[in-house]
Motif scaffolding. Sequence first.
Motif, PDB file in Angstrom:
ATOM      1  N   ALA A  12       0.828  -1.212   0.000  1.00  0.00           N
ATOM      2  CA  ALA A  12       0.000   0.000   0.000  1.00  0.00           C
ATOM      3  C   ALA A  12       0.860   1.258   0.000  1.00  0.00           C
ATOM      4  CB  ALA A  12      -0.932  -0.018   1.213  1.00  0.00           C
ATOM      5  N   ARG A  13       1.943   1.256   0.774  1.00  0.00           N
ATOM      6  CA  ARG A  13       2.836   2.423   0.800  1.00  0.00           C
ATOM      7  C   ARG A  13       3.511   2.619  -0.552  1.00  0.00           C
ATOM      8  NH1 ARG A  13       4.653   4.520   5.497  1.00  0.00           N
ATOM      9  NH2 ARG A  13       5.111   6.290   4.123  1.00  0.00           N
ATOM     10  N   ALA A  14       3.895   1.520  -1.205  1.00  0.00           N
ATOM     11  CA  ALA A  14       4.561   1.625  -2.496  1.00  0.00           C
ATOM     12  C   ALA A  14       3.628   2.229  -3.542  1.00  0.00           C
ATOM     13  CB  ALA A  14       5.046   0.246  -2.949  1.00  0.00           C
ATOM     14  N   ARG A  15       2.341   1.855  -3.503  1.00  0.00           N
ATOM     15  CA  ARG A  15       1.409   2.318  -4.522  1.00  0.00           C
ATOM     16  C   ARG A  15       1.016   3.782  -4.327  1.00  0.00           C
ATOM     17  NH1 ARG A  15       0.408  -1.859  -7.649  1.00  0.00           N
ATOM     18  NH2 ARG A  15       0.885  -3.912  -6.795  1.00  0.00           N
ATOM     19  N   GLU A  16       1.353   4.354  -3.179  1.00  0.00           N
ATOM     20  CA  GLU A  16       1.197   5.797  -3.011  1.00  0.00           C
ATOM     21  C   GLU A  16       2.217   6.566  -3.843  1.00  0.00           C
ATOM     22  OE1 GLU A  16       1.636   6.463   1.130  1.00  0.00           O
ATOM     23  OE2 GLU A  16      -0.279   5.529   1.682  1.00  0.00           O
ATOM     24  N   ASP A  17       3.317   5.901  -4.187  1.00  0.00           N
ATOM     25  CA  ASP A  17       4.392   6.448  -5.025  1.00  0.00           C
ATOM     26  C   ASP A  17       4.952   7.755  -4.466  1.00  0.00           C
ATOM     27  OD1 ASP A  17       6.169   6.288  -7.113  1.00  0.00           O
ATOM     28  OD2 ASP A  17       4.888   7.351  -8.529  1.00  0.00           O
ATOM     29  N   ARG A  18       5.241   7.756  -3.181  1.00  0.00           N
ATOM     30  CA  ARG A  18       5.816   8.937  -2.534  1.00  0.00           C
ATOM     31  C   ARG A  18       7.263   8.695  -2.094  1.00  0.00           C
ATOM     32  NH1 ARG A  18       0.844  10.880   1.472  1.00  0.00           N
ATOM     33  NH2 ARG A  18      -0.695  11.259  -0.184  1.00  0.00           N
ATOM     34  N   ARG A  19       7.848   7.612  -2.570  1.00  0.00           N
ATOM     35  CA  ARG A  19       9.205   7.234  -2.184  1.00  0.00           C
ATOM     36  C   ARG A  19       9.326   7.167  -0.654  1.00  0.00           C
ATOM     37  NH1 ARG A  19       8.833   5.898  -6.631  1.00  0.00           N
ATOM     38  NH2 ARG A  19      10.337   6.102  -8.335  1.00  0.00           N
ATOM     39  N   ALA A  20       8.343   6.510  -0.057  1.00  0.00           N
ATOM     40  CA  ALA A  20       8.347   6.353   1.399  1.00  0.00           C
ATOM     41  C   ALA A  20       9.459   5.400   1.819  1.00  0.00           C
ATOM     42  CB  ALA A  20       6.997   5.824   1.871  1.00  0.00           C
ATOM     43  N   VAL A  21      10.035   5.641   2.975  1.00  0.00           N
ATOM     44  CA  VAL A  21      11.085   4.786   3.522  1.00  0.00           C
ATOM     45  C   VAL A  21      10.517   3.990   4.690  1.00  0.00           C
ATOM     46  CG1 VAL A  21      13.324   4.727   4.682  1.00  0.00           C
ATOM     47  CG2 VAL A  21      12.938   6.310   2.787  1.00  0.00           C
ATOM     48  N   GLU A  22      10.713   2.680   4.653  1.00  0.00           N
ATOM     49  CA  GLU A  22      10.273   1.794   5.725  1.00  0.00           C
ATOM     50  C   GLU A  22      11.451   0.918   6.154  1.00  0.00           C
ATOM     51  OE1 GLU A  22       7.319   1.244   7.285  1.00  0.00           O
ATOM     52  OE2 GLU A  22       6.109   2.736   6.232  1.00  0.00           O
ATOM     53  N   PHE A  23      11.454   0.550   7.427  1.00  0.00           N
ATOM     54  CA  PHE A  23      12.475  -0.345   7.970  1.00  0.00           C
ATOM     55  C   PHE A  23      11.791  -1.617   8.441  1.00  0.00           C
ATOM     56  CE2 PHE A  23      14.074   3.935   8.357  1.00  0.00           C
ATOM     57  CZ  PHE A  23      15.384   3.833   7.947  1.00  0.00           C
ATOM     58  N   LEU A  65       6.671   3.302  -7.226  1.00  0.00           N
ATOM     59  CA  LEU A  65       6.266   2.638  -8.455  1.00  0.00           C
ATOM     60  C   LEU A  65       7.379   2.746  -9.481  1.00  0.00           C
ATOM     61  CD1 LEU A  65       2.569   3.882  -8.808  1.00  0.00           C
ATOM     62  CD2 LEU A  65       3.341   1.632  -8.026  1.00  0.00           C
ATOM     63  N   ASP A  66       7.581   1.664 -10.234  1.00  0.00           N
ATOM     64  CA  ASP A  66       8.585   1.650 -11.294  1.00  0.00           C
ATOM     65  C   ASP A  66       7.960   0.955 -12.504  1.00  0.00           C
ATOM     66  OD1 ASP A  66      11.258   2.101 -12.324  1.00  0.00           O
ATOM     67  OD2 ASP A  66      11.522  -0.069 -12.192  1.00  0.00           O
ATOM     68  N   VAL A  67       7.773   1.703 -13.579  1.00  0.00           N
ATOM     69  CA  VAL A  67       7.113   1.196 -14.785  1.00  0.00           C
ATOM     70  C   VAL A  67       5.754   0.589 -14.423  1.00  0.00           C
ATOM     71  CG1 VAL A  67       7.499  -0.036 -16.959  1.00  0.00           C
ATOM     72  CG2 VAL A  67       9.446   0.585 -15.546  1.00  0.00           C
ATOM     73  N   GLY A  68       5.048   1.276 -13.548  1.00  0.00           N
ATOM     74  CA  GLY A  68       3.707   0.854 -13.174  1.00  0.00           C
ATOM     75  C   GLY A  68       3.640  -0.246 -12.137  1.00  0.00           C
ATOM     76  N   GLU A  69       4.761  -0.804 -11.748  1.00  0.00           N
ATOM     77  CA  GLU A  69       4.775  -1.874 -10.753  1.00  0.00           C
ATOM     78  C   GLU A  69       5.181  -1.333  -9.382  1.00  0.00           C
ATOM     79  OE1 GLU A  69       5.869  -6.137 -12.513  1.00  0.00           O
ATOM     80  OE2 GLU A  69       7.511  -4.708 -12.673  1.00  0.00           O
ATOM     81  N   ALA A  70       4.559  -1.891  -8.345  1.00  0.00           N
ATOM     82  CA  ALA A  70       5.017  -1.577  -6.991  1.00  0.00           C
ATOM     83  C   ALA A  70       6.407  -2.171  -6.811  1.00  0.00           C
ATOM     84  CB  ALA A  70       4.056  -2.163  -5.960  1.00  0.00           C
ATOM     85  N   CYS A  71       7.284  -1.411  -6.168  1.00  0.00           N
ATOM     86  CA  CYS A  71       8.659  -1.890  -6.041  1.00  0.00           C
ATOM     87  C   CYS A  71       9.295  -1.320  -4.774  1.00  0.00           C
ATOM     88  CB  CYS A  71       9.485  -1.516  -7.263  1.00  0.00           C
ATOM     89  SG  CYS A  71       9.699   0.253  -7.458  1.00  0.00           S
ATOM     90  N   ALA A  72      10.470  -1.852  -4.460  1.00  0.00           N
ATOM     91  CA  ALA A  72      11.229  -1.385  -3.302  1.00  0.00           C
ATOM     92  C   ALA A  72      12.716  -1.479  -3.615  1.00  0.00           C
ATOM     93  CB  ALA A  72      10.895  -2.217  -2.060  1.00  0.00           C
ATOM     94  N   GLY A  73      13.432  -0.409  -3.331  1.00  0.00           N
ATOM     95  CA  GLY A  73      14.883  -0.461  -3.322  1.00  0.00           C
ATOM     96  C   GLY A  73      15.324  -0.864  -1.933  1.00  0.00           C
TER      97      GLY A  73
END
Length: 324
Positions: free
Chosen positions: A58-69, A88-96
């Motif tokens: 849910a946080r990823a789909r907000e696309d606000r570059r939120a940081v979670e630990f 979001l990256d190319v429409g997909e939810a993602c995490a670095g």
Amino acid sequence: MNAHLLQAVLLAWSPSLRVTRVEGDTATVLRRPTAELLERPLHVVLGVSAERARELDARAREDRRAVEFISAQLGGEDATPLRLTLGLDVGEACAGILDLDTVLEGAPPVQISRLSSSLSHEIRNPLSSVKMAVQTLARNTGLSDRDRRRLTIANREIRTMERMLWLLSEYGRDTTPNLDAHPLRSVLQEATGMVAPELAERHIEVNVDEEPDLPRVRVDPNRLRPVLAQVLLNVAMGQAENSPVEVSLRRGGEGRVLMVLKDPAAALPPEERGTLFEPFGSRLARGAGLSLAALRRVMMGQGGDVAAEGSAEPGMVFTLTFAT
């Protein structure tokens, strides 16, 4: 997001929370090769609960570059702390994803980094006022011998606190050192001068055996002197009065000069071998518990290093390696 950073991973997943794409150093960060992660449930790949995985999605789909630990269970006995940058990256939810243990390896503890500058400033100012007051009182010719002894003790303890502040400040500092070429013997003499009153009280001298025609070394003497002074004092305080501290200066490998410091009274217990240069990791780092950790941090920051040889029996040798 760039997944081709050292020891980082880019993870993407579908709305059904199955991993669709993996890039980067999965073996280091997620403890498994890429092939074992694709099409797996997100919560399994991250080692978290299914509910936590839904929250991250849910946080990823907000696309606000939120940081979670998160504290990931990746197969070992201990949990692995991971830092996730969600979006979001190319429409997909993602995490670095970064492994915090790897990122922070060799760095000062976050608490020390954050507190060192403010603590040094807050304590140094009132300490300077106390130091001036004690020095003013010491000039009073009408003091009794007993009061003079008390002022001598006060001065000694003020110097101890000043050195502790230097160590705390230096261990947490991350600025670039100001390197220049200096004779190593001069740097050693200046460091010895910083603890000269304490050495004189114990009638201890620093004996230097210097190989002829040593090249100059590239150091920042303002940052090296205080930590080297504290290590010299630690060695001296462990020895009997009227015994010398032995230091030799000699050539190392190509482009290197060595400072070898002998500590005949110190021993290295087996349980401290892996923590000798960590903050508060050894009984040899007396006082603030940072002297050896700060010394290694300063040496490595100036292109050098420090190593120790010893056993459970008394008698250790510290070797400082300097670049020329």
